[in-house]
Design an enzyme around this catalytic site. Structure first.
Site, short mmCIF file in Angstrom:
data_model
loop_
_atom_site.label_atom_id
_atom_site.label_comp_id
_atom_site.label_asym_id
_atom_site.label_seq_id
_atom_site.Cartn_x
_atom_site.Cartn_y
_atom_site.Cartn_z
N LYS A 175 0.78 -1.31 -0.12
CA LYS A 175 0.03 0.04 0.06
C LYS A 175 0.92 1.02 0.02
O LYS A 175 2.08 1.28 0.67
CB LYS A 175 -1.00 0.03 1.33
CG LYS A 175 -1.97 0.87 1.36
CD LYS A 175 -2.90 0.73 2.65
CE LYS A 175 -3.73 1.91 2.89
NZ LYS A 175 -4.48 1.76 4.29
N LYS A 211 -2.10 -1.15 -3.46
CA LYS A 211 -3.28 -0.53 -3.15
C LYS A 211 -2.85 0.89 -2.96
O LYS A 211 -1.96 1.25 -2.11
CB LYS A 211 -3.86 -1.04 -1.67
CG LYS A 211 -4.76 -0.18 -0.96
CD LYS A 211 -5.70 -0.70 0.08
CE LYS A 211 -6.47 0.46 0.70
NZ LYS A 211 -7.14 -0.26 1.94
#
Lengths: 275, 698
Positions: A175, A211
């Site tokens: 992420k 992400k």
């Protein structure tokens, strides 16, 4: 989630060989939005696809069961039914990929989703979100409790002091950041991360997910993110198992764009249900 | 995507996540063509010019073949009319203060900004180039060029005092020219006060649109004139008396050569092929494609090249989302091409890329420098030292490190070898269109009975012409090549007469073999000389100046015999020495410069010597001219082959005696003989980097 990555032995020599051509990355980042635009039906379809990648997030100090409930309902019905009907997509079961909340709210989220009859996973941030500066013992306990409450995905905040001293951990997803920093998901950062994912896949055959989170607010942005992943990693990564977008207000902007595509008009604030 | 398939619905796209077309509408371009009734003429002096009885050529859409408009094939009278308009405009344009010219260029930039959609749509429609490239690249850079040169113009009086604009510039564009290359030449020319006549191939409406935009500004109608016509009008344009300089415009970039080190070959090829698969090709006016087309001719050229390469054993990889029909050609990667095959030497057509491996940096340099093309190159390496070393070693106009294709108006662009010899952009680029104030207007000397085949071929025989009368010692007999006096290959000599018609002496008759030897000697000395520090070069030039002064009386008396008065002769010798010293100082002063521009990263401008220069000296000022031409060439690190004054080469030979002791062998070589013949030999020699000619009109 699909088959988990089998992981691999930590090989520090890979990390030391990494080079990044910073000006070139910046140049490519500048071009992304100009290079691949989508219009009309393509845009509508891509936006609906983007919806299915969203981790609908609420991480505020004043989260209570009522706004969690609203959020979960929105996660199950992200786009107004009549708009979906107009696009002949009402029977595709379009929902967001997950709902992302604080550990204390996981129970509420699980209940709300059950009441709505929705099977999407509940993701919890954990491990001392957002700074990660808590004891290992409490961090592990946080994860345990969240999972007991029903969370099936955990957004882990890594211990940055370990990173800065070169001690690495593995994961299924990477992420961009917690979303609570001043600078979050930017294209240059993403390009480097995506290339790293690609290299890892070429070397080990394991697919790691990506992400971006923080600062993705407009539908146009989300299209750029989709095309970035498509260009760098290919269609295989354009699945909720390997790609998520952490966002909250993005969904309403996408809904407005779809409203415009279907009706040809710009919606007023009150025309679309709040989330 | 085939055009015949019905557009998919959102449902299908949701699953496939394919890209769709993002078509830009061509209506504004078509509307503009309609204003001219789809029949374009020339644009001269602020007005459309449509002379009668001219052939017309259709301008076609490269993808559909549909006729968009018809353009004229101009004729000689049209060229003359344009040049006349430019000449008249020049008088008022060059007399304007620089600030006024700058303001006018800024207005032109703003007009382009207002009509940029029309400009990019027209260019993309007609040439098939991707609209994204034209819109985000060409048109933006064109405006930047105009703004940059507007500022240069406004400071011209102070910054470029002592220089004046040349006059009317003729610009010749090849069939596949780039709009941007054209702007690179027009902007500096206009900025310094010249006016332009551009000869464009027919079926190119974009320059005509540009000229119309410039003309409609109102104030200075004749500064940019465009004639569309065949290439045969080129010599006619060049021979117009008012044209002071002819500039050739480059063509669109072709394919690329990749040199990849063996150790990263596999990894690199994998990444490149992966990226190629993501490329999309389609109509130029589609906003979501990476490549357009350059027309059916370019497509055929690429196909031929690839087939030939395959037949010579190369591997071909093609990928990308490309429409299967002509004139679209997929991006192609050719590898394993044997280096000795003809394809390896030929120019690579677009959109082909030829990849070859190398083992060491030295090998890479040899491969890269081993082609006649010398435009631009990029070096990719994480090791700074190695990258810089390659950058220095490459004989290219521009070298990018860890980047490619970056352009900025303030950074000069140009080429080496066959890629051209002019430089555009930056403050240096302005000098292309300037000359020192007060220089007389150049009169065109394209003689009508110029026969290139017979010029300078035959050498008239020379016969003994009486006793040599002169001060002794006479200069050594022979040609000064490789640091010593050698007998000429032809074993004959020619008489030199003095002012009263008596015989002054004999000098050797040099021929083609001697030229060859001289050029070889110069090349041998070139690397050593170029490697000398500027201080060392300055030192040598000063030493020669001192030697000249020591020899003053001999030189002065020789000059006297050529009819120069003693006082003037001595003055000439002193002036020669002074010039040598001045150029020596100049040698020390010049250096490389570090420049900051709009690009991320510094720009290093290296002043490199050209190599071997050939100089043909004028008849007048036998000593001064010789020295004045020798000195700057040497000061900049070149080695020379000089053909001294035909009237009296003896002065030059005197200087050679000093050069024999002071200079390294081969640094300066002097060949005497029939000037026309030697000029021919030098011009035909392919390894002479430049030729300065001050000889006869022919």
């Amino acid at each position: 989630m699909s088959a988990r990555s089998r992981g691999t032995e930590l090989d520090l020599s890979w990390i030391s060989k990494i080079q990044v051509n910073h000006p070139a990355v910046l140049r490519r980042a500048e071009q992304i939005q100009a290079r691949r635009t989508v219009k009309k039906e393509w845009q509508a379809a891509w936006l609906l696809k983007a919806v299915t990648f969203i981790d609908l997030t609420t991480l505020s100090g004043d989260d209570t069961s009522s706004n969690i409930q609203r959020l979960c309902y929105k996660a199950k019905y992200p786009i107004r039914e009549d708009l979906l009907k107009a696009l002949n997509m009402h029977d595709k079961g379009i929902t967001t990929a997950a709902v992302c909340v604080y550990p204390a709210r996981v129970c509420d989220a699980v209940q709300a989703l059950k009441a709505a009859g929705c099977s999407i996973p509940v993701a919890s941030v954990a491990t001392g979100f957002p700074a990660g500066q808590t004891h290992l013992k409490t961090r592990l306990e946080e994860i345990r409790l969240a999972v007991e409450d029903g969370a099936t995905e955990i957004d882990v905040v890594i211990n940055r002091s370990l990173v800065l001293t070169g001690q690495w951990e593995g994961s299924d997803f990477i992420k961009t950041s917690t979303g609570k920093e001043t600078v979050n998901a930017t294209f240059p950062v993403a390009i480097v991360m995506l290339r790293a994912i690609r290299d890892f896949f070429w070397k080990t055959g394991n697919k790691i997910g990506f992400k971006p989170a923080g600062g993705i607010r407009s539908a146009k942005d989300s299209l750029a993110w989709l095309s970035l992943v498509k260009e760098e990693l290919g269609d295989e990564w354009l699945k909720p198992e390997l790609f998520r977008i952490g966002a909250s207000t993005l969904l309403s902007d996408i809904e407005r764009q779809i409203y415009h595509h279907v009706t040809g008009r710009y919606a007023a604030y009150h025309d679309l249900p709040m989330s | 995507m085939a055009a015949t398939r019905a557009a998919p619905h959102a449902r299908e796209i949701f699953t496939s996540l394919e890209y769709g077309p993002v078509p830009e509408s061509p209506t504004c371009a078509l509307a503009w063509l309609d204003t001219q009734d789809r029949c374009l003429g020339h644009y001269v002096n602020g007005k459309w010019l449509k002379p009668e009885h001219r052939n017309s050529v259709p301008c076609q859409n490269p993808i559909t073949g549909e006729n968009l408009a018809s353009c004229l094939q101009g004729q000689a009278e049209d060229v003359a009319a344009a040049v006349e308009a430019a000449r008249t405009a020049f008088k008022s344009w060059s007399a304007q203060p620089g600030v006024v010219r700058g303001q006018h260029l800024t207005r032109l930039a703003k007009v382009i900004q207002k009509h940029q959609r029309l400009l990019w749509t027209l260019e993309s429609l007609v040439t098939g180039r991707v609209v994204r490239e034209v819109r985000d690249g060409d048109v933006q850079l064109a405006q930047q060029l105009l703004h940059y040169h507007a500022i240069q113009a406004s400071t011209q009086e102070e910054a470029l005092a002592g220089w004046e604009p040349m006059g009317v510039i003729g610009l010749i564009l090849p069939p596949t020219f780039s709009f941007l290359e054209m702007m690179w030449r027009i902007c500096p020319a206009l900025a310094v006060g010249c006016t332009v006549v551009a000869l464009v191939p027919p079926a190119s409406p974009t320059p005509l649109l540009l000229a119309q935009l410039a003309g409609e500004l109102g104030s200075f109608p004749g500064i940019l004139n465009v004639i569309s016509g065949p290439a045969s009008l080129g010599p006619i344009l060049a021979s117009q008396p008012a044209i002071q300089k002819v500039a050739f415009c480059g063509a669109l970039e072709g394919g690329l050569r990749l040199l990849i080190q063996e150790s990263v070959w596999d990894e690199f090829m994998r990444r490149l092929q992966e990226r190629m698969q993501r490329l999309r090709s389609g109509p130029g006016l589609d906003g979501a494609v990476d490549m357009g087309t350059r027309g059916a001719a370019a497509c055929d050229l690429a196909q031929r090249f690839v087939h030939e390469a395959q037949s010579q054993g190369a591997q071909v990889f093609q990928a990308g989302d490309v429409p299967p029909k002509r004139p679209f050609y997929p991006p192609t990667l050719v590898s394993n091409l044997p280096p000795a095959s003809p394809c390896a030497q030929a120019e690579v057509p677009w959109p082909v890329v030829v990849a070859s491996p190398f083992r060491t940096a030295k090998e890479a340099l040899a491969m890269a420098n081993g082609t006649p093309r010398g435009g631009s190159a990029s070096v990719w390496s994480e090791r700074l030292g190695q990258a810089l070393e390659l950058g220095y070693g490459l004989r290219m106009g521009t070298v990018w490190i860890n980047a490619h294709g970056l352009r900025d108006p303030s950074v000069p662009t140009g080429g080496c070898k066959e890629s051209g010899c002019s430089w555009h952009g930056g403050p240096d680029g302005l000098y292309e269109y300037l000359r020192p104030s007060g220089t007389p207007t150049r009169v065109s000397c394209l003689s009508k009975n110029m026969n290139y085949d017979t010029f300078g071929l035959a050498v008239p025989p020379t016969l003994p012409a009486g006793p040599e009368i002169g001060p002794s010692p006479a200069p050594p007999y022979g040609l000064f090549v490789g640091g010593r006096f050698q007998a000429p290959g032809a074993r004959s000599s020619r008489p030199i007469q003095d002012a009263s018609g008596n015989l002054h002496g004999y000098v050797a008759e040099g021929g083609a073999k001697d030229i060859r030897g001289a050029v070889e000697a110069a090349h041998q000395a070139a690397p050593g000389w170029a490697g000398q520090s500027p201080g060392a070069r300055a030192g040598l030039l000063w030493a020669l100046a001192a030697a000249l002064e020591r020899r003053k009386s001999t030189l002065a008396s020789r000059l006297e015999r050529q009819g120069v008065e003693l006082k003037a002769a001595e003055a000439e010798v002193e002036l020669s020495a002074r010039r040598l010293r001045a150029w020596g100082a100049q040698a020390q002063a010049q250096g490389h410069t570090l420049q900051v521009s709009g690009l991320r990263g510094p720009v290093l401008r290296l002043r490199e010597p050209l190599g071997v220069l050939a100089v043909v000296c004028p008849d007048e000022w036998p000593l001064l001219a010789f020295v004045s031409l020798l000195a700057p060439a040497l000061a900049c690190g070149n080695t020379v082959v000089m053909v001294p004054s035909a009237a009296c080469p003896l002065l030059a030979l005197e200087v050679c005696q000093d050069m024999a002791t002071l200079f390294p062998a081969g640094l300066a070589n002097v060949v005497t003989g029939d000037q026309d013949h030697l000029t021919r030999c030098l011009a035909l020699h392919q390894d002479v980097q430049a030729l300065w000619y001050f000889g006869s009109a022919q």
